[in-house]
Motif scaffolding. Structure first.
Motif, PDB file in Angstrom:
ATOM      1  N   ALA A 121       0.810  -1.220   0.000  1.00 18.01           N
ATOM      2  CA  ALA A 121       0.000   0.000   0.000  1.00 18.01           C
ATOM      3  C   ALA A 121       0.845   1.273   0.000  1.00 18.01           C
ATOM      4  O   ALA A 121       0.348   2.348  -0.318  1.00 18.01           O
ATOM      5  CB  ALA A 121      -0.925   0.002   1.212  1.00 18.01           C
ATOM      6  N   ARG A 122       2.125   1.163   0.343  1.00 15.71           N
ATOM      7  CA  ARG A 122       2.980   2.354   0.432  1.00 15.71           C
ATOM      8  C   ARG A 122       2.985   3.204  -0.843  1.00 15.71           C
ATOM      9  O   ARG A 122       2.874   4.426  -0.760  1.00 15.71           O
ATOM     10  CB  ARG A 122       4.404   1.972   0.811  1.00 15.71           C
ATOM     11  CG  ARG A 122       4.543   1.610   2.252  1.00 15.71           C
ATOM     12  CD  ARG A 122       5.996   1.304   2.632  1.00 15.71           C
ATOM     13  NE  ARG A 122       6.014   0.747   3.964  1.00 15.71           N
ATOM     14  CZ  ARG A 122       5.958   1.460   5.075  1.00 15.71           C
ATOM     15  NH1 ARG A 122       5.897   2.771   5.002  1.00 15.71           N
ATOM     16  NH2 ARG A 122       5.956   0.876   6.253  1.00 15.71           N
ATOM     17  N   PRO A 123       3.124   2.604  -2.020  1.00 12.67           N
ATOM     18  CA  PRO A 123       3.129   3.442  -3.226  1.00 12.67           C
ATOM     19  C   PRO A 123       1.834   4.252  -3.399  1.00 12.67           C
ATOM     20  O   PRO A 123       1.886   5.409  -3.842  1.00 12.67           O
ATOM     21  CB  PRO A 123       3.311   2.431  -4.364  1.00 12.67           C
ATOM     22  CG  PRO A 123       4.003   1.267  -3.722  1.00 12.67           C
ATOM     23  CD  PRO A 123       3.447   1.201  -2.331  1.00 12.67           C
ATOM     24  N   PHE A 124       0.699   3.672  -3.044  1.00 11.14           N
ATOM     25  CA  PHE A 124      -0.568   4.406  -3.122  1.00 11.14           C
ATOM     26  C   PHE A 124      -0.517   5.635  -2.223  1.00 11.14           C
ATOM     27  O   PHE A 124      -0.833   6.748  -2.642  1.00 11.14           O
ATOM     28  CB  PHE A 124      -1.742   3.501  -2.738  1.00 11.14           C
ATOM     29  CG  PHE A 124      -3.044   4.247  -2.571  1.00 11.14           C
ATOM     30  CD1 PHE A 124      -3.764   4.669  -3.672  1.00 11.14           C
ATOM     31  CD2 PHE A 124      -3.538   4.528  -1.305  1.00 11.14           C
ATOM     32  CE1 PHE A 124      -4.964   5.362  -3.528  1.00 11.14           C
ATOM     33  CE2 PHE A 124      -4.729   5.218  -1.140  1.00 11.14           C
ATOM     34  CZ  PHE A 124      -5.449   5.638  -2.252  1.00 11.14           C
ATOM     35  N   TYR A 125      -0.106   5.437  -0.972  1.00  8.24           N
ATOM     36  CA  TYR A 125      -0.055   6.557  -0.033  1.00  8.24           C
ATOM     37  C   TYR A 125       0.962   7.608  -0.480  1.00  8.24           C
ATOM     38  O   TYR A 125       0.700   8.808  -0.366  1.00  8.24           O
ATOM     39  CB  TYR A 125       0.270   6.068   1.382  1.00  8.24           C
ATOM     40  CG  TYR A 125      -0.803   5.186   1.969  1.00  8.24           C
ATOM     41  CD1 TYR A 125      -2.139   5.584   1.996  1.00  8.24           C
ATOM     42  CD2 TYR A 125      -0.492   3.936   2.507  1.00  8.24           C
ATOM     43  CE1 TYR A 125      -3.122   4.774   2.533  1.00  8.24           C
ATOM     44  CE2 TYR A 125      -1.473   3.125   3.055  1.00  8.24           C
ATOM     45  CZ  TYR A 125      -2.784   3.549   3.064  1.00  8.24           C
ATOM     46  OH  TYR A 125      -3.760   2.747   3.595  1.00  8.24           O
ATOM     47  N   ARG A 126       2.097   7.165  -1.001  1.00  3.82           N
ATOM     48  CA  ARG A 126       3.104   8.122  -1.507  1.00  3.82           C
ATOM     49  C   ARG A 126       2.532   8.961  -2.645  1.00  3.82           C
ATOM     50  O   ARG A 126       2.741  10.178  -2.689  1.00  3.82           O
ATOM     51  CB  ARG A 126       4.348   7.383  -1.993  1.00  3.82           C
ATOM     52  CG  ARG A 126       5.331   7.095  -0.903  1.00  3.82           C
ATOM     53  CD  ARG A 126       6.670   6.619  -1.462  1.00  3.82           C
ATOM     54  NE  ARG A 126       7.268   5.741  -0.474  1.00  3.82           N
ATOM     55  CZ  ARG A 126       7.339   4.420  -0.571  1.00  3.82           C
ATOM     56  NH1 ARG A 126       6.883   3.802  -1.629  1.00  3.82           N
ATOM     57  NH2 ARG A 126       7.889   3.718   0.386  1.00  3.82           N
TER      58      ARG A 126
END
Length: 151
Positions: A121-126
């Protein structure tokens, strides 16, 4: 994606939403009903909270929940976000996040944290403007960036 309706969810919607995640996926927390009813409180959570949902053809396509908090020096916390696999990468998660961001801004909360949980999910939040806070958490210093109106 067309044909998606977004609305604030209520207690009556929770049984349909909690059952969405597939086996081995994050989400579907059985505490969702107690959370929305104000009977379950994440660490340092304040009482005010909201749950938004996306619907397609009368079936849930995803949800997002958040609350006001004092955790990690933040004013709000994204508690859960989940999008049904068929609707991922179609803007549903971004639209749900924008609805929650607007709710936070309306309630004077700008610094918002999220326990990433799943590194996928990190890329989405970034992409949505969040930055690393530590190994487990990311933060929006101003959630208004999601809406294009940071202060």
């Amino acid at each position: 994606m067309t044909g998606i309706l977004y609305r604030e969810a209520g207690l009556v919607d929770v049984p349909r939403l909690v059952g969405l995640p597939r086996r081995c996926e994050a989400g579907g927390d059985p505490r969702m009903l107690a959370y929305l009813a104000g009977e379950h409180h994440p660490q340092q959570a304040l009482p005010l909270r909201v749950l938004w949902m996306a619907e397609a053809e009368d079936a849930p396509a995803g949800y997002i929940a958040g609350h006001l908090t004092r955790r990690l020096g933040c004013q709000g916390e994204l508690q859960w976000i989940y999008v049904v696999p068929d609707y991922r990468r179609a803007g549903v998660g971004s639209r749900l996040l924008a609805l929650l961001a607007a709710w936070f801004v309306e309630h004077g909360a700008r610094r918002i944290c999220v326990d990433v949980g799943d590194d996928a999910a990190r890329p989405f939040y970034r992409r949505q403007g969040a930055v690393e806070l530590n190994r487990h958490w990311m933060v929006w210093e101003d959630i208004g960036v999601v809406l294009g109106n940071s202060s």
